[in-house]
Design an enzyme around this catalytic site. Structure first.
Site, short mmCIF file in Angstrom:
data_model
loop_
_atom_site.label_atom_id
_atom_site.label_comp_id
_atom_site.label_asym_id
_atom_site.label_seq_id
_atom_site.Cartn_x
_atom_site.Cartn_y
_atom_site.Cartn_z
CG HIS A 334 75.77 135.67 -105.08
ND1 HIS A 334 74.41 135.79 -105.29
CD2 HIS A 334 75.92 135.40 -103.75
CE1 HIS A 334 73.77 135.59 -104.14
NE2 HIS A 334 74.66 135.35 -103.19
CG HIS A 377 73.54 132.25 -111.02
ND1 HIS A 377 72.63 133.05 -111.66
CD2 HIS A 377 73.64 132.73 -109.76
CE1 HIS A 377 72.19 133.98 -110.82
NE2 HIS A 377 72.79 133.79 -109.65
CG ASP A 381 72.78 132.91 -115.55
OD1 ASP A 381 72.45 133.19 -116.70
OD2 ASP A 381 72.10 132.20 -114.78
#
Length: 448
Positions: A334, A377, A381
């Site tokens: 994302h 996350h 990350d």
């Protein structure tokens, strides 16, 4: 008494007569200097002695030894001479007035050479041909129709709107037009779709290998431990991505070079997600929050895995479309999508569109915050995803804009896709816009 205007054809004929008179004067002088006595000797075929005679005629006798004897300047190299060449080593002329006057003389000679070529007597590898508002640039034997401004692609002189600029790194310029190369754009789209399919299948595999939360609890994380989870934050992050994607689609729709832009988006996005496939497959991290209901070995045979991968692929991996995955943590897909969309919007819109750029960056940064606030996350990350995406975007565009690496052997080995997709892009892509469809008949009638 009313003044009568000459017909356009007469004006053009008078201009040609004046040009040929200038050429006759040049020929008469070259005969006196011991040059060949033919109708006209092309400047490109001049020898060192002929260039020396021309320099003496123009009043630059003191530079004959430096340019013609020491550096063997002939006609072809004279046509490519630039002000930068005169100022920098090995010439390093010191008198500013001489530099300017010599460049004015060289430009006049270039115009005479262009007029000679236009007369149909000769076509060479260095010659621009002017044809009623359109140019044919001759470069290494190939012709290309331009937009009315002539440029020497293999030299350093560029004429744009009657002004000369030089390829000294101080001004961005490109030579000729940009070929959209739709077949390459199609290949890049297929490449991106293939990588998305591979990514979806790898996400199924890592979901099976996700560590048991009872044995491997969430790892310590400063941000996740300090900020309470916001349940709706992940949906907001995806909404930011949808808005950014809509903005970029509008840019692609209106941009004149939309094919090149879309090709670059597919190439960069596919490459980053291909790297993500490797990183999330080789190392399985524990889930970042207790709210995630993840358990390993959910899928049975290969066909079930393929079906699950197709579900993820068709839903673009977004929770808004009902896709729920676990284990694909290193690194955040994302964040990659948000950052890539933001950088394309800001790169391919005019610099004075401050509102659009600000809105794009706000959506990017808020989207990243919402990803972390949702505890979907780890912080590492997101950080690694942002760093890799921005570095790859900047490296790619720096190499493409400078043209310093496109045709080298090292580029073909280390950046094969870049070398393939960008080999015919001759400089920075200008932000020019045009309506993608032809105007309807009634609009043409209104506009006249």
């Amino acid at each position: 008494m009313a003044l009568t205007q000459k017909p356009k054809a007469d004006v053009s004929r008078d201009r040609k007569v004046r040009i040929f008179k200038q050429l006759d004067n040049l020929n008469n002088h070259t005969d006196k200097q011991g040059m060949p006595g033919s109708r006209f000797v092309s400047v490109e075929s001049w020898s060192n002695k002929q260039v020396a005679g021309w320099l003496r005629e123009q009043g630059f006798r003191e530079y004959v030894d430096l340019l013609c004897s020491k550096h063997r300047l002939d006609g072809a190299s004279l046509l490519c001479l630039t002000e930068t060449d005169l100022r920098s080593p090995p010439l390093e002329l010191k008198v500013l007035g001489d530099i300017k006057r010599l460049m004015l003389a060289v430009r006049r000679l270039q115009r005479q050479h262009a007029a000679h070529v236009h007369s149909g007597l000769e076509v060479s590898a260095l010659s621009p041909i002017h044809t009623d508002g359109k140019d044919l640039v001759i470069s290494n034997g190939f012709t290309e129709r331009g937009s009315g401004d002539h440029q020497h692609c293999n030299g350093a002189v560029t004429t744009v709107g009657g002004e000369h600029s030089y390829s000294n790194g101080k001004r961005k310029q490109y030579c000729g037009r940009f070929d959209p190369e739709y077949w390459k754009t199609t290949l890049s789209a297929l490449y991106a779709m293939l990588v998305c399919g591979v990514t979806s299948f790898v996400m199924v595999l890592v979901h099976e290998r996700v560590p048991d939360m009872r044995t491997y609890p969430p790892l310590p994380d400063i941000f996740l431990d300090s900020v309470p989870r916001i349940p709706w934050a992940f949906a907001m992050a995806e909404a930011c991505a949808v808005v950014l994607g809509s903005m970029l689609m509008l840019v692609f729709l209106m941009h004149k070079h939309r094919s090149i832009l879309f090709r670059r988006l597919c190439n960069l996005t596919g490459t980053v997600f291909l790297l993500r496939c490797v990183t999330m497959f080789v190392t399985s991290l524990s889930v970042p929050g207790h709210h995630l209901q993840c358990s390993g070995k959910m899928y049975g045979d290969a066909w079930v895995k393929v079906q699950r991968a197709l579900d993820i692929w068709s839903g673009l991996g977004m929770s808004l479309t009902g896709v729920q995955t676990c284990g694909d943590y290193m690194f955040s897909g994302h964040t990659v999508a948000l950052t890539m969309l933001n950088f394309f919007v800001t790169e391919y819109t005019p610099r004075n569109w401050n509102f659009v750029h600000t809105m794009s960056w706000v959506l990017n940064l808020f989207g990243i915050f919402f990803i972390l606030a949702a505890h979907e996350h780890y912080s590492i990350d997101v950080f690694i995803a942002f760093y890799i995406t921005t570095r790859l975007f900047l490296y790619y565009h720096t190499l493409a804009n400078t043209q310093a690496y496109q045709h080298s052997r090292r580029a073909r080995i280390w950046f094969p896709l870049f070398s393939f997709f960008e080999c015919n892009v001759t400089g920075p892509v200008p932000n020019e816009y045009s309506w993608p469809f032809s105007k309807p008949a009634f609009i043409r009638n209104i506009l006249g």
